[in-house]
Design an enzyme around this catalytic site. Sequence first.
Site, PDB file in Angstrom:
ATOM      1  N   THR A 212       0.711  -1.039  -0.057  1.00 45.51           N
ATOM      2  CA  THR A 212      -0.013   0.191  -0.099  1.00 45.51           C
ATOM      3  C   THR A 212       0.883   1.369   0.165  1.00 45.51           C
ATOM      4  O   THR A 212       1.965   1.142   0.568  1.00 45.51           O
ATOM      5  CB  THR A 212      -0.927   0.035   1.148  1.00 45.51           C
ATOM      6  N   ASP A 213       0.408   2.400  -0.703  1.00 45.65           N
ATOM      7  CA  ASP A 213       0.830   3.648  -0.504  1.00 45.65           C
ATOM      8  C   ASP A 213       1.001   4.032   0.926  1.00 45.65           C
ATOM      9  O   ASP A 213       1.770   5.170   1.387  1.00 45.65           O
ATOM     10  CB  ASP A 213       0.361   4.734  -1.500  1.00 45.65           C
ATOM     11  N   GLU A 214       0.430   3.579   1.745  1.00 49.99           N
ATOM     12  CA  GLU A 214       0.376   4.010   3.453  1.00 49.99           C
ATOM     13  C   GLU A 214       1.513   3.831   3.871  1.00 49.99           C
ATOM     14  O   GLU A 214       1.885   4.522   4.970  1.00 49.99           O
ATOM     15  CB  GLU A 214      -0.961   3.515   4.070  1.00 49.99           C
TER      16      GLU A 214
ATOM     17  N   TYR B   2      -1.712  -0.667  10.962  1.00 52.30           N
ATOM     18  CA  TYR B   2      -1.983  -1.315   9.606  1.00 52.30           C
ATOM     19  C   TYR B   2      -0.581  -0.756   8.660  1.00 52.30           C
ATOM     20  O   TYR B   2      -0.034  -1.742   8.293  1.00 52.30           O
ATOM     21  CB  TYR B   2      -3.284  -0.535   8.992  1.00 52.30           C
TER      22      TYR B   2
ATOM     23  N   LYS C 231       2.247  -3.089   7.322  1.00 48.03           N
ATOM     24  CA  LYS C 231       2.727  -3.335   5.934  1.00 48.03           C
ATOM     25  C   LYS C 231       4.056  -3.099   5.418  1.00 48.03           C
ATOM     26  O   LYS C 231       4.705  -3.587   4.507  1.00 48.03           O
ATOM     27  CB  LYS C 231       1.455  -2.627   5.047  1.00 48.03           C
TER      28      LYS C 231
HETATM   29  P1  NAD Z   1      -9.528  -7.559   2.250  1.00 45.66           P
HETATM   30  O1  NAD Z   1      -9.406  -6.969   3.724  1.00 45.66           O
HETATM   31  O2  NAD Z   1     -10.692  -7.242   1.471  1.00 45.66           O
HETATM   32  O3  NAD Z   1      -9.249  -8.914   1.858  1.00 45.66           O
HETATM   33  C1  NAD Z   1      -8.231  -9.570   2.640  1.00 45.66           C
HETATM   34  C2  NAD Z   1      -8.305 -11.063   2.342  1.00 45.66           C
HETATM   35  O4  NAD Z   1      -7.208 -11.698   3.007  1.00 45.66           O
HETATM   36  C3  NAD Z   1      -9.562 -11.842   3.084  1.00 45.66           C
HETATM   37  O5  NAD Z   1     -10.193 -12.537   2.131  1.00 45.66           O
HETATM   38  C4  NAD Z   1      -9.133 -12.436   4.243  1.00 45.66           C
HETATM   39  O6  NAD Z   1     -10.198 -13.788   4.602  1.00 45.66           O
HETATM   40  C5  NAD Z   1      -7.698 -12.850   3.889  1.00 45.66           C
HETATM   41  N1  NAD Z   1      -6.976 -13.163   5.012  1.00 45.66           N
HETATM   42  C6  NAD Z   1      -6.938 -12.139   6.032  1.00 45.66           C
HETATM   43  N2  NAD Z   1      -5.960 -12.635   6.864  1.00 45.66           N
HETATM   44  C7  NAD Z   1      -5.522 -13.972   6.318  1.00 45.66           C
HETATM   45  C8  NAD Z   1      -4.535 -14.993   6.875  1.00 45.66           C
HETATM   46  N3  NAD Z   1      -4.202 -14.746   8.191  1.00 45.66           N
HETATM   47  N4  NAD Z   1      -4.371 -15.828   6.190  1.00 45.66           N
HETATM   48  C9  NAD Z   1      -5.086 -16.258   4.837  1.00 45.66           C
HETATM   49  N5  NAD Z   1      -6.048 -15.090   4.383  1.00 45.66           N
HETATM   50  C10 NAD Z   1      -6.125 -14.212   5.277  1.00 45.66           C
HETATM   51  O7  NAD Z   1      -8.256  -6.662   1.601  1.00 45.66           O
HETATM   52  P2  NAD Z   1      -8.167  -5.941   0.255  1.00 45.66           P
HETATM   53  O8  NAD Z   1      -8.808  -4.573   0.264  1.00 45.66           O
HETATM   54  O9  NAD Z   1      -8.668  -6.746  -0.825  1.00 45.66           O
HETATM   55  O10 NAD Z   1      -6.568  -5.837   0.135  1.00 45.66           O
HETATM   56  C11 NAD Z   1      -5.628  -6.873  -0.333  1.00 45.66           C
HETATM   57  C12 NAD Z   1      -4.425  -6.230  -0.185  1.00 45.66           C
HETATM   58  O11 NAD Z   1      -4.122  -5.250  -1.078  1.00 45.66           O
HETATM   59  C13 NAD Z   1      -3.944  -6.000   1.162  1.00 45.66           C
HETATM   60  O12 NAD Z   1      -2.277  -6.829   1.289  1.00 45.66           O
HETATM   61  C14 NAD Z   1      -3.813  -4.775   1.201  1.00 45.66           C
HETATM   62  O13 NAD Z   1      -2.733  -4.055   2.172  1.00 45.66           O
HETATM   63  C15 NAD Z   1      -3.619  -4.247  -0.065  1.00 45.66           C
HETATM   64  N6  NAD Z   1      -4.099  -2.826  -0.397  1.00 45.66           N
HETATM   65  C16 NAD Z   1      -5.256  -2.622  -0.714  1.00 45.66           C
HETATM   66  C17 NAD Z   1      -5.766  -1.384  -1.013  1.00 45.66           C
HETATM   67  C18 NAD Z   1      -7.056  -1.141  -0.749  1.00 45.66           C
HETATM   68  O14 NAD Z   1      -7.434   0.230  -1.059  1.00 45.66           O
HETATM   69  N7  NAD Z   1      -7.999  -1.895  -0.414  1.00 45.66           N
HETATM   70  C19 NAD Z   1      -4.818  -0.463  -1.504  1.00 45.66           C
HETATM   71  C20 NAD Z   1      -3.622  -0.807  -1.501  1.00 45.66           C
HETATM   72  C21 NAD Z   1      -3.124  -2.094  -1.060  1.00 45.66           C
HETATM   73  P1  TYD Z   2     -10.745   4.169   4.421  1.00 44.02           P
HETATM   74  O1  TYD Z   2     -11.779   3.500   3.200  1.00 44.02           O
HETATM   75  O2  TYD Z   2     -10.858   3.451   5.759  1.00 44.02           O
HETATM   76  O3  TYD Z   2      -9.165   4.011   3.838  1.00 44.02           O
HETATM   77  P2  TYD Z   2      -7.983   4.306   4.394  1.00 44.02           P
HETATM   78  O4  TYD Z   2      -8.268   4.766   5.579  1.00 44.02           O
HETATM   79  O5  TYD Z   2      -7.000   3.041   4.075  1.00 44.02           O
HETATM   80  O6  TYD Z   2      -7.533   5.621   3.381  1.00 44.02           O
HETATM   81  O7  TYD Z   2     -10.876   5.787   4.778  1.00 44.02           O
HETATM   82  C1  TYD Z   2     -10.722   6.526   3.496  1.00 44.02           C
HETATM   83  C2  TYD Z   2     -10.718   7.866   4.045  1.00 44.02           C
HETATM   84  O8  TYD Z   2     -12.213   8.063   4.692  1.00 44.02           O
HETATM   85  C3  TYD Z   2      -9.880   8.239   5.264  1.00 44.02           C
HETATM   86  O9  TYD Z   2      -9.528   9.494   5.108  1.00 44.02           O
HETATM   87  C4  TYD Z   2     -10.852   8.007   6.564  1.00 44.02           C
HETATM   88  C5  TYD Z   2     -12.303   8.591   6.064  1.00 44.02           C
HETATM   89  N1  TYD Z   2     -13.400   7.797   6.743  1.00 44.02           N
HETATM   90  C6  TYD Z   2     -14.392   8.534   7.258  1.00 44.02           C
HETATM   91  O10 TYD Z   2     -14.579   9.941   7.200  1.00 44.02           O
HETATM   92  N2  TYD Z   2     -15.613   7.953   7.983  1.00 44.02           N
HETATM   93  C7  TYD Z   2     -15.382   6.670   7.839  1.00 44.02           C
HETATM   94  O11 TYD Z   2     -16.525   5.939   8.382  1.00 44.02           O
HETATM   95  C8  TYD Z   2     -14.603   5.805   7.292  1.00 44.02           C
HETATM   96  C9  TYD Z   2     -14.532   4.362   7.323  1.00 44.02           C
HETATM   97  C10 TYD Z   2     -13.380   6.503   6.551  1.00 44.02           C
END
Ligand code: NAD
Ligand code: TYD
Length: 355
Positions: free
Chosen positions: A135-137, A161, A165
């Site tokens: 992630t970019d975070e 988080y 990561k």
């Molecule tokens: P998500 O929470 O929707 O899915 C995570 C999946 O991992 C789930 O299916 C869960 O059951 C599985 N999981 C969790 N713990 C596990 C374990 N111990 N063993 C096996 N499986 C396990 O997450 P997402 O949003 O799809 O993100 C996927 C990846 O992409 C993550 O690594 C996240 O850090 C990265 N990412 C997400 C975003 C975003 O905006 N969602 C952006 C950048 C990077």
């Molecule tokens: P989120 O979807 O949790 O992603 P991330 O924290 O990983 O960027 O949140 C996106 C943005 O929205 C973040 O600045 C937090 C804000 N947010 C709210 O204002 N209210 C909410 O209920 C949630 C879940 C997020």
Amino acid sequence: MKSILVTGGAGFIGSHLVRVLVNKYPNYNIINLDKLTYAGNLENLRDVEEKENYTFVKGDICDFQLLESLYTKYSIDGVIHLAAESHVDRSIKDPFAFAQTNVMGTLYLLQAAKNYWGANGKEGFQGKLFYHVSTDEVYGSLELDNTFFTEQTTYDPHSPYSASKASSDHFVRAYSDTFGLPIIISNCSNNYGSYQFPEKLIPLFINNIKNNKPLPVYGKGENVRDWLFVDDHVRAIDLIFHKGRKGETYNIGGFNEWKNIDLIKILIKTADKQLGRAPGTSDSLITYVTDRAGHDLRYAIDSSKLHNELGWSPSLQFEEGIEKTVKWYLENEEWLKRVTSGEYKKYYTEMYHNR
Ligand code: NAD
Ligand code: TYD
């Protein structure tokens, strides 16, 4: 026949990726390892579960014996690692779960890959790849200016988080530097689209608008995120997995920054229109609540390396992506109902009660 182990394939991004890989590469054997936490849902993959080149394994990436047996049983050639605890708010409540899955789980996967591929010396690493989705975070937070995160930006995570990561990224690089494990890391900005668990901003707010529930805006709603449609992220992962240079990092982002409150107004406008409500009907649902602890102000990704080296660009205009996304959540009421029952209700009450 190539065997690819995808972890976290039943989650939001993972399920989109698995669908693409299974359909696009009939000569690949796709093994999806997922623990099915609250965020993992096999319903996300109904349309591919009968395909011959797809296997689902329910299991934990922290189960080292299971990992060793999977690498051997399926003769794994490549790993695309997405399994993670992924929600910042949950990481504030329970950081240990994040260290366990995101850090230790990644370490177990790396060690199992090294043991299996490197069993007969480093030649075993030829043609293999451990791709870590991050992630970019990890880069921390930007001011409200025109700077961007590049691949050279120093890591500066703030939430449990992002700290977990960042730590996993460091372990992946350490396995490359120390043992010669072939790795690639990509760091992506916020994704949106179908099948995202409705604890994250966009699906949560669409669901609340539909149900006339308050929209809890953290702080003043001035935090900025860089949003990318999930299909564009998946296209980038596919491209990087096949064409990326080993040992490299690629940033993925949409050059698409939105202040939370402006994004929320677009969501309200789009949802009200699709629900057949008069413009402005749901504006009054906006409710400013206590800010998230350590809330990063701004994320913005410079993805020019990926564009210049591999020709990737985001394909979708944001308004179009939001239209599609709102439509999907409004049309998939049953999916939303099922994933928001049980454990989720308890989480929601704890998270938003008295906020
Ligand atoms: P998500 O929470 O929707 O899915 C995570 C999946 O991992 C789930 O299916 C869960 O059951 C599985 N999981 C969790 N713990 C596990 C374990 N111990 N063993 C096996 N499986 C396990 O997450 P997402 O949003 O799809 O993100 C996927 C990846 O992409 C993550 O690594 C996240 O850090 C990265 N990412 C997400 C975003 C975003 O905006 N969602 C952006 C950048 C990077
Ligand atoms: P989120 O979807 O949790 O992603 P991330 O924290 O990983 O960027 O949140 C996106 C943005 O929205 C973040 O600045 C937090 C804000 N947010 C709210 O204002 N209210 C909410 O209920 C949630 C879940 C997020």
